[in-house]
Motif scaffolding. Structure first.
Motif, short mmCIF file in Angstrom:
data_model
loop_
_atom_site.label_atom_id
_atom_site.label_comp_id
_atom_site.label_asym_id
_atom_site.label_seq_id
_atom_site.Cartn_x
_atom_site.Cartn_y
_atom_site.Cartn_z
N THR A 143 0.82 -1.21 0.00
CA THR A 143 0.00 0.00 0.00
C THR A 143 0.85 1.26 0.00
OG1 THR A 143 -1.75 -1.16 1.21
CG2 THR A 143 -1.81 1.24 1.23
N MET A 144 1.93 1.24 0.77
CA MET A 144 2.76 2.44 0.91
C MET A 144 3.58 2.74 -0.34
SD MET A 144 2.08 3.95 3.69
CE MET A 144 3.46 5.08 3.92
N THR A 145 3.79 1.74 -1.19
CA THR A 145 4.51 2.04 -2.43
C THR A 145 3.69 2.96 -3.33
OG1 THR A 145 3.60 0.01 -3.42
CG2 THR A 145 5.80 -0.13 -2.42
N GLN A 146 2.38 2.93 -3.15
CA GLN A 146 1.52 3.82 -3.92
C GLN A 146 1.45 5.21 -3.29
OE1 GLN A 146 -2.32 1.92 -4.43
NE2 GLN A 146 -1.38 -0.09 -4.74
N ALA A 147 1.86 5.30 -2.03
CA ALA A 147 1.87 6.59 -1.33
C ALA A 147 3.32 7.02 -1.10
CB ALA A 147 1.11 6.48 -0.01
N TRP A 148 4.11 7.01 -2.16
CA TRP A 148 5.54 7.33 -2.06
C TRP A 148 5.79 8.72 -1.50
CZ3 TRP A 148 6.92 11.65 -4.66
CH2 TRP A 148 6.07 12.08 -5.68
N TYR A 149 4.85 9.63 -1.76
CA TYR A 149 5.03 11.00 -1.28
C TYR A 149 5.01 11.06 0.25
CZ TYR A 149 -0.03 10.34 -1.42
OH TYR A 149 -1.29 9.83 -1.27
N LEU A 150 4.28 10.13 0.89
CA LEU A 150 4.30 10.06 2.35
C LEU A 150 5.60 9.46 2.86
CD1 LEU A 150 0.64 8.92 3.15
CD2 LEU A 150 1.62 11.21 3.36
N LEU A 151 6.11 8.45 2.14
CA LEU A 151 7.38 7.84 2.51
C LEU A 151 8.51 8.86 2.44
CD1 LEU A 151 7.15 4.39 0.68
CD2 LEU A 151 6.91 4.82 3.13
N VAL A 156 12.92 13.30 6.05
CA VAL A 156 12.84 14.72 6.40
C VAL A 156 12.54 14.87 7.89
CG1 VAL A 156 11.59 16.87 6.02
CG2 VAL A 156 12.10 15.37 4.09
N ILE A 157 11.57 14.09 8.39
CA ILE A 157 11.21 14.15 9.81
C ILE A 157 12.37 13.67 10.68
CG2 ILE A 157 9.68 13.18 11.57
CD1 ILE A 157 7.47 13.14 9.46
N ALA A 158 13.08 12.62 10.21
CA ALA A 158 14.21 12.10 10.97
C ALA A 158 15.28 13.17 11.16
CB ALA A 158 14.80 10.88 10.27
N VAL A 159 15.56 13.92 10.11
CA VAL A 159 16.54 15.01 10.20
C VAL A 159 16.04 16.10 11.15
CG1 VAL A 159 17.68 16.86 8.92
CG2 VAL A 159 17.53 14.56 7.94
N CYS A 160 14.75 16.41 11.06
CA CYS A 160 14.18 17.47 11.89
C CYS A 160 14.20 17.11 13.37
CB CYS A 160 12.74 17.76 11.45
SG CYS A 160 12.61 18.57 9.86
N LEU A 161 14.25 15.82 13.70
CA LEU A 161 14.26 15.41 15.10
C LEU A 161 15.65 15.47 15.73
CD1 LEU A 161 11.80 12.36 15.12
CD2 LEU A 161 11.41 14.68 15.96
N HIS A 162 16.67 15.77 14.94
CA HIS A 162 17.99 15.99 15.53
C HIS A 162 17.91 17.21 16.43
CE1 HIS A 162 22.15 17.35 15.88
NE2 HIS A 162 22.49 16.09 15.65
N PRO A 163 18.39 17.12 17.68
CA PRO A 163 18.25 18.24 18.63
C PRO A 163 18.69 19.59 18.08
CG PRO A 163 19.03 16.31 19.78
CD PRO A 163 19.03 15.94 18.32
#
Length: 321
Positions: A143-151, A156-163
């Motif tokens: 299912t998520m392969t069809q929602a690549w834009y969410l993946l 991006v979120i992982a980078v943003c969580l860096h303190p």
């Protein structure tokens, strides 16, 4: 001062009444469909679904508490429950600011600076969104392969969580809002972020049975039912939270959930499960709000309405002093 206290209390009462009114309206508007959906399930399936949601929401509260403590405002458990669960009723009011406003107002009672409360809530949503997308990606690969834009949002979120990045981003948001920045240096440690991430992932995994039990009752089969149920809600929530114009993601969340459940359940059954999921979360939100309010009262942590927030600790390179 007395006038200010009365105004603060009146504002809270009005906000609570508005939230409950919208919540009740949503249930009443869909009453026939809700009753029809619930009537198709066994009582133990409904009870298990409700308990799963209650446990998952409790873990999400602990995740937010870890973030707020990491930013310099550790709170007793009863106080945290009161602020988080009562404040969350604001999400049922149209618009994206009422849950923020309610939690910020409640936080004032316990000397939590509004800027820090705003930052911790924003960070909590970011952590939840990132974890939800990761859970959905792992459990719903096709299912998520069809929602690549969410993946694409995950790194991006992982980078943003860096303190360091997090501090810059929150301070930039405060400047754009024409508010004073939260501080210089790291606002919280990596350990606080990791604790919140671990609790949030545990929360998403705990939500899984709340869909698994209804879909099993409706005829879903296969060894992947738990994975699909867990991923379906995670994807549905992420889709709903990104649609900020809809109160609590109503409608959007259900549509995404029906699509995600397609591998194990037909569309009519998936729609029933989606409706039941919405009802369970509504009931759990109301239940936790009542528990949080009473918990704060009984434990003596309700605070003094209108009590001004204290000064924020000075941030250093190692964190908040």
């Amino acid at each position: 001062m007395l006038s200010r206290l009365r105004s603060s209390r009146l504002l809270r009462v009005l906000l609570a009444l508005v939230a409950v009114g919208f919540l009740g309206y949503g249930l009443a508007r869909n009453r026939d469909g809700t009753v029809a959906a619930i009537s198709q399930l066994s009582w133990w399936s409904l009870a298990g679904s409700y308990l799963s949601v209650m446990a998952g929401i409790g873990l999400m509260m602990l995740a937010w508490r870890a973030l707020l403590a990491g930013m310099g405002s550790p709170l007793p458990l009863g106080t945290t429950a009161r602020i988080f669960f009562v404040g969350q009723l604001g999400k049922y009011v149209p618009g994206s600011v009422w849950a923020y406003a309610a939690m910020i107002e409640l936080g004032r009672d316990h000397r939590v600076p509004p800027r820090r409360m705003f930052g911790s809530i924003t960070l909590s949503v970011l952590v939840s969104l990132g974890c939800a997308l990761v859970v959905a990606a792992v459990t719903l690969r096709e299912t998520m392969t069809q929602a690549w834009y969410l993946l694409a949002l995950i790194p991006v979120i992982a980078v943003c969580l860096h303190p360091g990045v997090l501090t810059f981003g929150l301070n930039l948001a405060m400047r754009i809002a024409r508010q004073e920045p939260l501080g210089q240096g790291r606002l919280l440690s990596g350990r606080a972020v990791l604790t919140a991430v671990a609790l949030t992932v545990a929360g998403w995994l705990t939500y899984g049975p709340h869909l698994l039990l209804p879909i099993a009752d409706l005829g879903a089969s296969g060894d992947s039912r738990y994975l699909v149920a867990t991923g379906a809600y995670a994807l549905a929530w992420a889709t709903g939270i990104l649609t900020v114009v809809v109160p609590a993601g109503i409608g959007v969340r259900e549509g995404a959930m029906v699509l995600a459940l397609a591998p194990v359940l037909d569309s009519p059954g998936a729609l029933v499960a989606a409706v039941v999921s919405r009802v369970m979360f509504t009931l759990a939100d109301v239940s936790w709000a009542g528990i949080g309010f009473l918990w704060g009262r009984v434990s003596g942590t309700a605070g003094e309405p209108g009590r001004p927030a204290g000064p924020e600790p000075v941030a250093t390179r190692e964190g908040t002093a």
